[in-house]
Design an enzyme around this catalytic site. Structure first.
Site, PDB file in Angstrom:
ATOM      1  N   GLY A 156       8.546   0.777   6.348  1.00  0.00           N
ATOM      2  CA  GLY A 156       8.878   1.595   7.514  1.00  0.00           C
ATOM      3  C   GLY A 156       7.662   1.740   8.393  1.00  0.00           C
TER       4      GLY A 156
ATOM      5  CE1 TYR B 122       9.207   7.042  10.116  1.00  0.00           C
ATOM      6  CE2 TYR B 122       9.454   9.437  10.154  1.00  0.00           C
ATOM      7  CZ  TYR B 122       9.142   8.266   9.466  1.00  0.00           C
ATOM      8  OH  TYR B 122       8.775   8.337   8.145  1.00  0.00           O
TER       9      TYR B 122
ATOM     10  CE  LYS C 191      11.800   6.435   7.688  1.00  0.00           C
ATOM     11  NZ  LYS C 191      11.800   5.440   6.610  1.00  0.00           N
TER      12      LYS C 191
ATOM     13  NE  ARG D 191      -0.352   0.734   4.870  1.00  0.00           N
ATOM     14  CZ  ARG D 191      -0.300   0.037   6.000  1.00  0.00           C
ATOM     15  NH1 ARG D 191      -0.987  -1.083   6.121  1.00  0.00           N
ATOM     16  NH2 ARG D 191       0.421   0.470   7.012  1.00  0.00           N
TER      17      ARG D 191
HETATM   18  P1  NAP Z   1       2.580   2.622   5.084  1.00  0.00           P
HETATM   19  O1  NAP Z   1       1.334   2.977   4.338  1.00  0.00           O
HETATM   20  O2  NAP Z   1       2.455   2.332   6.533  1.00  0.00           O
HETATM   21  O3  NAP Z   1       3.283   1.400   4.321  1.00  0.00           O
HETATM   22  C1  NAP Z   1       4.452   0.796   4.818  1.00  0.00           C
HETATM   23  C2  NAP Z   1       4.401  -0.677   4.512  1.00  0.00           C
HETATM   24  O4  NAP Z   1       5.584  -1.303   5.047  1.00  0.00           O
HETATM   25  C3  NAP Z   1       3.201  -1.346   5.173  1.00  0.00           C
HETATM   26  O5  NAP Z   1       2.536  -2.198   4.288  1.00  0.00           O
HETATM   27  C4  NAP Z   1       3.867  -2.096   6.301  1.00  0.00           C
HETATM   28  O6  NAP Z   1       3.146  -3.207   6.783  1.00  0.00           O
HETATM   29  C5  NAP Z   1       5.172  -2.507   5.670  1.00  0.00           C
HETATM   30  N1  NAP Z   1       6.083  -2.998   6.700  1.00  0.00           N
HETATM   31  C6  NAP Z   1       6.202  -2.569   7.977  1.00  0.00           C
HETATM   32  N2  NAP Z   1       7.055  -3.338   8.639  1.00  0.00           N
HETATM   33  C7  NAP Z   1       7.479  -4.303   7.804  1.00  0.00           C
HETATM   34  C8  NAP Z   1       8.333  -5.411   7.937  1.00  0.00           C
HETATM   35  N3  NAP Z   1       8.928  -5.699   9.104  1.00  0.00           N
HETATM   36  N4  NAP Z   1       8.562  -6.201   6.880  1.00  0.00           N
HETATM   37  C9  NAP Z   1       7.948  -5.939   5.696  1.00  0.00           C
HETATM   38  N5  NAP Z   1       7.113  -4.900   5.511  1.00  0.00           N
HETATM   39  C10 NAP Z   1       6.867  -4.094   6.551  1.00  0.00           C
HETATM   40  O7  NAP Z   1       3.671   3.775   4.967  1.00  0.00           O
HETATM   41  P2  NAP Z   1       3.923   4.880   3.817  1.00  0.00           P
HETATM   42  O8  NAP Z   1       3.302   6.138   4.264  1.00  0.00           O
HETATM   43  O9  NAP Z   1       3.592   4.332   2.499  1.00  0.00           O
HETATM   44  O10 NAP Z   1       5.495   5.056   3.990  1.00  0.00           O
HETATM   45  C11 NAP Z   1       6.457   4.318   3.242  1.00  0.00           C
HETATM   46  C12 NAP Z   1       7.832   4.786   3.632  1.00  0.00           C
HETATM   47  O11 NAP Z   1       7.914   6.212   3.455  1.00  0.00           O
HETATM   48  C13 NAP Z   1       8.191   4.525   5.090  1.00  0.00           C
HETATM   49  O12 NAP Z   1       9.560   4.189   5.177  1.00  0.00           O
HETATM   50  C14 NAP Z   1       7.948   5.869   5.750  1.00  0.00           C
HETATM   51  O13 NAP Z   1       8.714   6.031   6.925  1.00  0.00           O
HETATM   52  C15 NAP Z   1       8.374   6.816   4.655  1.00  0.00           C
HETATM   53  N6  NAP Z   1       7.799   8.164   4.761  1.00  0.00           N
HETATM   54  C16 NAP Z   1       6.467   8.376   4.626  1.00  0.00           C
HETATM   55  C17 NAP Z   1       5.968   9.673   4.708  1.00  0.00           C
HETATM   56  C18 NAP Z   1       4.505   9.985   4.546  1.00  0.00           C
HETATM   57  O14 NAP Z   1       4.134  11.163   4.586  1.00  0.00           O
HETATM   58  N7  NAP Z   1       3.635   9.025   4.341  1.00  0.00           N
HETATM   59  C19 NAP Z   1       6.838  10.739   4.958  1.00  0.00           C
HETATM   60  C20 NAP Z   1       8.192  10.482   5.089  1.00  0.00           C
HETATM   61  C21 NAP Z   1       8.661   9.194   4.971  1.00  0.00           C
HETATM   62  P3  NAP Z   1       2.244  -3.071   8.142  1.00  0.00           P
HETATM   63  O15 NAP Z   1       0.856  -3.149   7.677  1.00  0.00           O
HETATM   64  O16 NAP Z   1       2.672  -4.219   9.003  1.00  0.00           O
HETATM   65  O17 NAP Z   1       2.589  -1.773   8.801  1.00  0.00           O
END
Ligand code: NAP
Length: 471
Positions: free
Chosen positions: A315, A378, A382, A242
């Site tokens: 993450g 976090y 990062k 996702r």
């Molecule tokens: P997200 O919707 O929570 O998606 C992250 C995915 O990673 C989830 O499906 C999650 O599964 C999976 N995951 C977590 N732990 C895992 C593990 N041990 N092994 C395999 N998969 C795992 O997050 P997102 O918003 O798309 O963010 C993606 C990345 O961008 C992350 O690294 C986040 O820190 C970074 N980021 C996001 C934003 C933002 O505004 N959204 C901003 C800065 C950085 P679960 O269902 O178990 O959680």
């Protein structure tokens, strides 16, 4: 995730209300419509400081777009007649540019600037035409990497471009315009094509006020299909079920890669649906399990001919102020966001699974640059990603590169969970007055993953609409 204010303020009624109340009115950003759309269309005004080394390459790159090129006929700048290029550049007098004239992009070669007095050239070029940049237009300066400058005066004048472009980006962002500096190490000018195309195209819609460094690297002799640059490449995307991970998987697949989508076993159904949509395959695996590095290695050794691209996107957040943070919040988060990436890369290197010219892309965050209340775990993870990328980039061989993106506020489930007032502040506190889309992060990752980005190594690129937070 939806941004209601953005939708309403772009409706006919909403627009007049927003204007009457003098509220910020975020524009609808132009994004890549189809993979084969030209990277740049419309009129482009270019020039440079005398003695620069990048204009010829800039003209060749722009010659592959459908844009028409013009150069200002100004005394202290490079004019159309000075440019040695097969691409036609038309001469234009400053006083012939009226208020209504719009340019899709302004491109300036600043590599000839070697003293602080020479800096005046950027004022001379940009001052008369900055108000003529079109909505969602692009501004790019090509300079010399300050750390590679021969004299302190040159380093000062080149570093000055950073402050200049960050200010220009802030002044023009409300029109959806973005502005960046591409810094090239002398002799690496032939590698500016990939960053130049990215910065000038709609693919960089949510990247602004940033610098990208280009270094010397071996140039591939194979010609590249820019509409399908990752054809024949095998990619692994973690956290792909996702959000940003799903967008990365789709974008790498659009660019021609065979994508293996990895996520936790609990997300298997969503993961399979993402993979099915893009003709990819799945690997349901928790990256923190001790066997994960070897399982991943074996997967790419047995099922494929090695691995070309890895995107460490998985993450989590576990927010609590430090005094209230339980130990397992720290341990689990650092393990997923940082340590597991290291372990997986170590195994892929040790087992020689990475192919020649492989691409490693990590996902950091602006929290890792600025820090954030309740996110000591976090932000540490990062920031750690940034340290890891900067250090490993200096050790890599065989054409392998490593870079990171640092997203700001991106519309995903992660940010939808933020309390309303903090979420609204996060969304608006940037030069473009809006949150980014997962696709914006994915486009930056696709740019790093391209075979053409051979000279792009050790960069941390913020995808944050020039968030006010951080450096
Ligand atoms: P997200 O919707 O929570 O998606 C992250 C995915 O990673 C989830 O499906 C999650 O599964 C999976 N995951 C977590 N732990 C895992 C593990 N041990 N092994 C395999 N998969 C795992 O997050 P997102 O918003 O798309 O963010 C993606 C990345 O961008 C992350 O690294 C986040 O820190 C970074 N980021 C996001 C934003 C933002 O505004 N959204 C901003 C800065 C950085 P679960 O269902 O178990 O959680």
């Amino acid at each position: 995730m939806s941004d209601l204010y953005h939708k309403v303020s772009n409706s006919p009624v909403g627009r007049s209300v927003v204007s009457a109340l003098n509220l910020p009115a975020p524009v609808i950003l132009e994004r890549q419509s189809r993979p084969d759309a030209p990277f740049l269309e419309g009129d482009v005004l270019l020039s440079g400081a005398p003695g620069g080394s990048a204009l010829e390459t800039i003209c060749t790159v722009l010659g592959a777009s459908t844009a028409s090129l013009f150069a200002l006929d100004a005394k202290s700048l490079v004019t159309a007649g000075d440019i040695k290029s097969k691409t036609k550049v038309y001469s234009l007098k400053s006083d012939a540019i009226d208020e209504q004239r719009r340019f899709k992009a302004l491109v300036f070669d600043a590599t000839g600037i070697s003293t602080t007095e020479d800096l005046k050239a950027v004022y001379t070029f940009f001052h008369p035409i900055i108000r003529n940049v079109a909505k969602c237009g692009r501004i790019v300066i090509v300079g010399t990497e300050p750390s590679s400058c021969r004299t302190p005066a040159m380093a000062a004048s080149q570093k000055a471009l950073e402050g200049f472009i960050r200010s220009v980006a802030k002044e023009t962002g409300k029109k959806g315009i973005t502005a960046q500096v591409i810094y090239a190490i002398p002799g690496s000018e032939s590698h500016i094509e990939s960053p130049l195309r990215f910065c000038l195209s709609p693919r960089s819609a949510y990247v602004s006020g940033q610098t990208l460094s280009v270094s010397k690297a071996a140039k591939s002799r194979a010609s590249l299909d820019w509409n399908s640059p990752l054809k024949g490449k095998v990619a692994l995307v973690t956290g792909a079920s996702r959000g940003i991970g799903e967008a990365i998987a789709k974008t790498l697949s659009r660019d021609g890669a065979k994508v293996v989508c990895l996520d936790v076993p609990q997300a298997k159904d969503a993961l399979e649906s993402v993979a099915a949509n893009i003709g990819g395959t799945t690997l349901a695996l928790d990256i923190t399990t001790p066997v994960a590095p070897e399982v991943i290695s074996a997967h790419f050794e047995k099922q494929f001919d090695g691995l070309d691209i890895i995107v460490h996107n998985a993450g989590i957040t576990r927010d609590k102020t430090l005094g209230r943070m339980p130990e397992h919040f720290w341990d689990l988060l650092v393990d997923i966001n940082l340590s597991s990436e290291e372990r997986i890369n170590d195994a892929l290197f040790a087992n020689e699974v990475f192919n020649k010219n492989a691409r490693i892309v990590c996902v950091s965050s602006i929290s890792g640059i600025a820090g954030n209340v309740g996110q000591s775990n976090y932000a540490a993870s990062k920031s750690g990603v940034i340290g890891y990328v900067e250090s490993l980039s200096k050790q890599l061989k065989g054409g392998i590169t490593i870079n990171a993106v640092a997203p700001g506020f991106i519309e995903t489930q992660m940010t939808a969970a933020i309390p309303f007032m903090i979420r609204e502040a996060g969304r608006r506190m940037n030069s473009l007055n809006q949150g980014g889309q997962p696709e914006d992060v994915a486009e930056a990752i696709a740019f790093f993953s391209s075979p053409a980005s051979q000279g792009v190594n050790g960069n941390i690129l913020r995808v944050c609409g020039q968030s006010l937070i951080g450096k």
